[in-house]
Design a protein around this motif. Structure first.
Motif, mmCIF file in Angstrom:
data_model
loop_
_atom_site.group_PDB
_atom_site.id
_atom_site.type_symbol
_atom_site.label_atom_id
_atom_site.label_comp_id
_atom_site.label_asym_id
_atom_site.label_seq_id
_atom_site.Cartn_x
_atom_site.Cartn_y
_atom_site.Cartn_z
ATOM 1 N N GLN A 214 57.096 -5.689 50.930
ATOM 2 C CA GLN A 214 57.073 -4.231 51.026
ATOM 3 C C GLN A 214 56.475 -3.750 52.346
ATOM 4 O O GLN A 214 56.689 -2.606 52.740
ATOM 5 N N ILE A 215 55.727 -4.613 53.023
ATOM 6 C CA ILE A 215 55.093 -4.203 54.278
ATOM 7 C C ILE A 215 56.137 -3.965 55.360
ATOM 8 O O ILE A 215 56.013 -3.054 56.182
ATOM 9 N N VAL A 216 57.193 -4.758 55.368
ATOM 10 C CA VAL A 216 58.250 -4.589 56.374
ATOM 11 C C VAL A 216 58.918 -3.237 56.209
ATOM 12 O O VAL A 216 59.246 -2.556 57.197
ATOM 13 N N LYS A 217 59.118 -2.806 54.981
ATOM 14 C CA LYS A 217 59.714 -1.494 54.745
ATOM 15 C C LYS A 217 58.806 -0.379 55.256
ATOM 16 O O LYS A 217 59.271 0.613 55.822
ATOM 17 N N LYS A 218 57.518 -0.562 55.055
ATOM 18 C CA LYS A 218 56.593 0.483 55.516
ATOM 19 C C LYS A 218 56.578 0.577 57.033
ATOM 20 O O LYS A 218 56.442 1.665 57.592
ATOM 21 N N MET A 219 56.715 -0.551 57.735
ATOM 22 C CA MET A 219 56.743 -0.509 59.199
ATOM 23 C C MET A 219 57.958 0.261 59.697
ATOM 24 O O MET A 219 57.899 0.947 60.709
ATOM 25 N N LYS A 220 59.088 0.147 58.996
ATOM 26 C CA LYS A 220 60.272 0.906 59.395
ATOM 27 C C LYS A 220 60.073 2.397 59.174
ATOM 28 O O LYS A 220 60.519 3.219 59.974
ATOM 29 N N VAL A 221 59.371 2.753 58.091
ATOM 30 C CA VAL A 221 59.103 4.167 57.834
ATOM 31 C C VAL A 221 58.179 4.737 58.891
ATOM 32 O O VAL A 221 58.324 5.894 59.326
ATOM 33 N N LYS A 222 57.208 3.948 59.333
ATOM 34 C CA LYS A 222 56.240 4.395 60.336
ATOM 35 C C LYS A 222 56.781 4.257 61.766
ATOM 36 O O LYS A 222 56.047 4.559 62.713
ATOM 37 N N TYR A 223 58.030 3.822 61.926
ATOM 38 C CA TYR A 223 58.666 3.712 63.249
ATOM 39 C C TYR A 223 57.864 2.820 64.196
ATOM 40 O O TYR A 223 57.536 3.208 65.322
ATOM 41 N N VAL A 224 57.536 1.629 63.711
ATOM 42 C CA VAL A 224 56.856 0.649 64.550
ATOM 43 C C VAL A 224 57.902 -0.063 65.395
ATOM 44 O O VAL A 224 58.865 -0.636 64.867
ATOM 45 N N SER A 225 57.736 -0.044 66.696
ATOM 46 C CA SER A 225 58.711 -0.647 67.603
ATOM 47 C C SER A 225 58.531 -2.165 67.651
ATOM 48 O O SER A 225 57.469 -2.695 67.326
ATOM 49 N N ASP A 226 59.592 -2.856 68.088
ATOM 50 C CA ASP A 226 59.528 -4.310 68.222
ATOM 51 C C ASP A 226 58.532 -4.729 69.298
ATOM 52 O O ASP A 226 57.885 -5.774 69.193
ATOM 53 N N GLU A 227 58.409 -3.903 70.330
ATOM 54 C CA GLU A 227 57.463 -4.227 71.402
ATOM 55 C C GLU A 227 56.025 -4.200 70.896
ATOM 56 O O GLU A 227 55.228 -5.084 71.222
ATOM 57 N N GLN A 228 55.676 -3.190 70.083
ATOM 58 C CA GLN A 228 54.325 -3.121 69.534
ATOM 59 C C GLN A 228 54.046 -4.290 68.595
ATOM 60 O O GLN A 228 52.955 -4.866 68.604
ATOM 61 N N LEU A 229 55.045 -4.648 67.798
ATOM 62 C CA LEU A 229 54.872 -5.773 66.890
ATOM 63 C C LEU A 229 54.688 -7.079 67.653
ATOM 64 O O LEU A 229 53.840 -7.911 67.291
ATOM 65 N N GLU A 230 55.449 -7.276 68.720
ATOM 66 C CA GLU A 230 55.346 -8.504 69.498
ATOM 67 C C GLU A 230 54.007 -8.609 70.205
ATOM 68 O O GLU A 230 53.463 -9.700 70.372
ATOM 69 N N ARG A 231 53.452 -7.485 70.640
ATOM 70 C CA ARG A 231 52.160 -7.519 71.327
ATOM 71 C C ARG A 231 51.054 -8.015 70.392
ATOM 72 O O ARG A 231 50.242 -8.854 70.758
ATOM 73 N N VAL A 232 51.050 -7.499 69.175
ATOM 74 C CA VAL A 232 50.035 -7.922 68.218
ATOM 75 C C VAL A 232 50.303 -9.354 67.754
ATOM 76 O O VAL A 232 49.374 -10.151 67.569
ATOM 77 N N LYS A 233 51.563 -9.688 67.589
ATOM 78 C CA LYS A 233 51.916 -11.034 67.156
ATOM 79 C C LYS A 233 51.506 -12.080 68.191
ATOM 80 O O LYS A 233 51.037 -13.177 67.850
ATOM 81 N N LYS A 234 51.640 -11.742 69.452
ATOM 82 C CA LYS A 234 51.242 -12.664 70.513
ATOM 83 C C LYS A 234 49.736 -12.904 70.499
ATOM 84 O O LYS A 234 49.263 -14.026 70.756
ATOM 85 N N LEU A 235 48.969 -11.865 70.181
ATOM 86 C CA LEU A 235 47.516 -12.031 70.107
ATOM 87 C C LEU A 235 47.127 -12.989 68.987
ATOM 88 O O LEU A 235 46.231 -13.821 69.147
ATOM 89 N N PHE A 236 47.803 -12.890 67.845
ATOM 90 C CA PHE A 236 47.493 -13.792 66.735
ATOM 91 C C PHE A 236 47.967 -15.214 67.022
ATOM 92 O O PHE A 236 47.419 -16.171 66.453
ATOM 93 N N GLU A 237 48.968 -15.392 67.883
ATOM 94 C CA GLU A 237 49.366 -16.734 68.275
ATOM 95 C C GLU A 237 48.349 -17.371 69.209
ATOM 96 O O GLU A 237 48.111 -18.574 69.163
ATOM 97 N N GLU A 238 47.703 -16.541 70.033
ATOM 98 C CA GLU A 238 46.681 -17.058 70.940
ATOM 99 C C GLU A 238 45.382 -17.361 70.204
ATOM 100 O O GLU A 238 44.692 -18.335 70.498
ATOM 101 N N CYS A 239 45.028 -16.501 69.251
ATOM 102 C CA CYS A 239 43.790 -16.667 68.491
ATOM 103 C C CYS A 239 44.074 -16.291 67.041
ATOM 104 O O CYS A 239 44.643 -15.231 66.782
ATOM 105 N N PRO A 240 43.695 -17.104 66.061
ATOM 106 C CA PRO A 240 44.070 -16.821 64.666
ATOM 107 C C PRO A 240 43.198 -15.775 63.973
ATOM 108 O O PRO A 240 43.575 -15.288 62.909
ATOM 109 N N VAL A 241 42.063 -15.428 64.532
ATOM 110 C CA VAL A 241 41.127 -14.508 63.877
ATOM 111 C C VAL A 241 40.761 -13.403 64.861
ATOM 112 O O VAL A 241 40.405 -13.680 66.018
#
Length: 461
Positions: A214-241
């Motif tokens: 259900q979280i993916v659906k909420k991101m679409k409602v909130k108009y989260v861009s792919d660029e914003q998602l990738e920026r945060v995702k890259k941070l979690f790939e560099e550091c897990p916490v």
């Protein structure tokens, strides 16, 4: 209609909204505890006025009236009707007797009441009668009370209801399952942790490995861009916490967007060594010795003198920054900066960060020197991978750094004030010939020499 203002118009009254029909003023005052009790409550600002429907019954629970500010007038209205001419319209005479600034209203809930009734053992007819005289001594010299054998046993709590305020929360059903089974009640107010995997730390259960669909659906409602998602995702790939403030600082994503992105990439620890931190799905800090760098470090400033001038709580700091950004002292770290440096004071009185966010070489060396555990070893449920008392040592080092920073700041201000006072003295001095005598000035080199001498004296002492 005529309005008259008499000499008592400036007199101040206090209003008591009695919740009942008053037929006897004496009985009404007895339910309020008498004139002495009413006067005592009216003289205080925060006391509640108690109303007992049965003043002589010790089992009676009072109904409390709360004080509130209210503006009003006390009026006296007289209606004059003509007896000679009944068709003549009546005349109204209104007098203002005084004004009201404070009132007591009985809007709270009333506790359960109990009247001590029991069946009459003499008549044996099953009739109920009041047995208050039998269970309560009539006076302090009523010795016969202790010799009675037919006293009914009545044991009641001091109160039945713990709260007398009205709760307006509405409840709803949990229709998360289509079959409607196992429905649970929940409040209608949305939680701040909506759509977030909140995990209490333990050493037995497993941690989430993937997010809720259900979280993916909420991101679409909130108009989260792919660029914003990738920026945060890259941070979690560099550091897990990560901490929330560090994610905001490093990613540059707005708080409302980050609130939707983080549940799709990480779960949230509510307790344990990694509490209040976001952990990447699939990462188990209990099995990784390097996760000691990411454990929670809760630092709170407890100095009463000196710190309050610069550092306040987070809400007050944000309010000051919006009202007048020039009032924020340069000695204090920015409120959105997630790390701790030795050269500046912490951003607020309470800072929650990771141990790797403390940019002090001494503390990082201490983390490096912690001996590696044996193969297959698990962390401690309370201290994680850190030894017992490690957090207190780190907290003491950070506190000493803050103290030293404040000492240097006040010492420099004092020396600059002495220099300024000395220069003012030299500015006011003139020689006998009337010309300005420069005298001996304190330049930057002299100031640095004085600071060095004071430092040496302090180290010797």
């Amino acid at each position: 209609m005529t309005i008259q203002l008499n000499y008592n118009a400036c007199k101040e009254y206090e209003l008591i909204e009695y919740p009942g029909l008053v037929k006897s003023t004496e009985n009404m005052l007895n339910t309020l505890g008498g004139l002495a009790k009413v006067s005592q409550v009216l003289g205080g600002e925060s006391k509640r006025l108690e109303l007992r429907f049965h003043p002589d019954n010790p089992f009676n629970k009072p109904l409390c009236g709360d004080v509130g500010r209210r503006a009003g007038l006390l009026l006296s209205v007289k209606v004059r009707r003509s007896k000679r001419n009944p068709n003549k319209p009546p005349q109204f005479v209104v007098k203002i007797l005084g004004h009201i600034t404070k009132s007591f209203t009985f809007e709270s809930l009333c506790d359960f009441q109990y009247l001590p009734f029991a069946r009459d053992p003499i008549t044996n007819t099953g009739e109920m009668r009041m047995v208050l005289d039998s269970i309560v001594p009539q006076s302090v010299v009523d010795i016969d009370y202790y010799n009675r054998t037919d006293v009914p046993v009545i044991a009641l709590p001091t109160m039945f209801a713990r709260s007398d305020s009205v709760h307006t929360a509405m409840f709803r059903g949990d229709f998360s399952k289509e079959d409607g089974q196992n429905e649970t009640l929940g409040v209608l107010i949305k939680s701040n942790y909506e759509c977030r995997d909140i995990v209490p730390f333990n050493m037995v259960d497993g941690f989430p490995t993937r997010p809720d669909p259900q979280i993916v659906k909420k991101m679409k409602v909130k108009y989260v861009s792919d660029e914003q998602l990738e920026r945060v995702k890259k941070l979690f790939e560099e550091c897990p916490v990560w901490t929330r403030i560090a994610l905001l600082y490093e990613s540059g994503v707005s708080p409302d967007k980050l609130k939707c992105i983080t549940p799709s990439l990480a779960y949230y620890f509510s307790t344990g060594p990694w509490r209040t931190l976001y952990v990447r799905y699939g990462y188990d800090p209990r099995k990784d010795f390097n996760s000691r760098y990411y454990q929670t470090f809760d630092f709170r400033l407890r100095f009463r003198s000196g710190v309050s001038e610069f550092v306040s709580d987070r809400k007050t700091t944000i309010k000051k920054r919006h009202e007048n950004p020039y009032e924020i002292n340069s000695l204090v770290q920015d409120i959105n900066y997630p790390y701790f440096d030795e050269q500046k004071l912490p951003r607020s009185r309470q800072c929650i960060m990771r141990y790797c966010d403390i940019r002090m070489p001494k503390i990082q060396e201490m983390l490096e020197k912690i001996p590696s555990p044996m193969a297959g070893a698990m962390c401690n449920e309370r201290n994680g991978w850190l030894p017992q008392g490690f957090d207190n040592q780190v907290r003491q080092i950070v506190s000493n750094a803050v103290k030293e920073l404040l000492k240097n700041h006040y010492r420099k201000e004092q020396i600059l004030a002495e220099v300024d006072s000395y220069e003012n003295e030299q500015d006011q001095y003139y020689g006998e010939d009337g010309e300005y005598d420069e005298g001996e000035y304190m330049n930057d080199e002299n100031l640095e020499e004085i600071l060095d001498n004071m430092q040496v004296e302090q180290e010797e002492n």
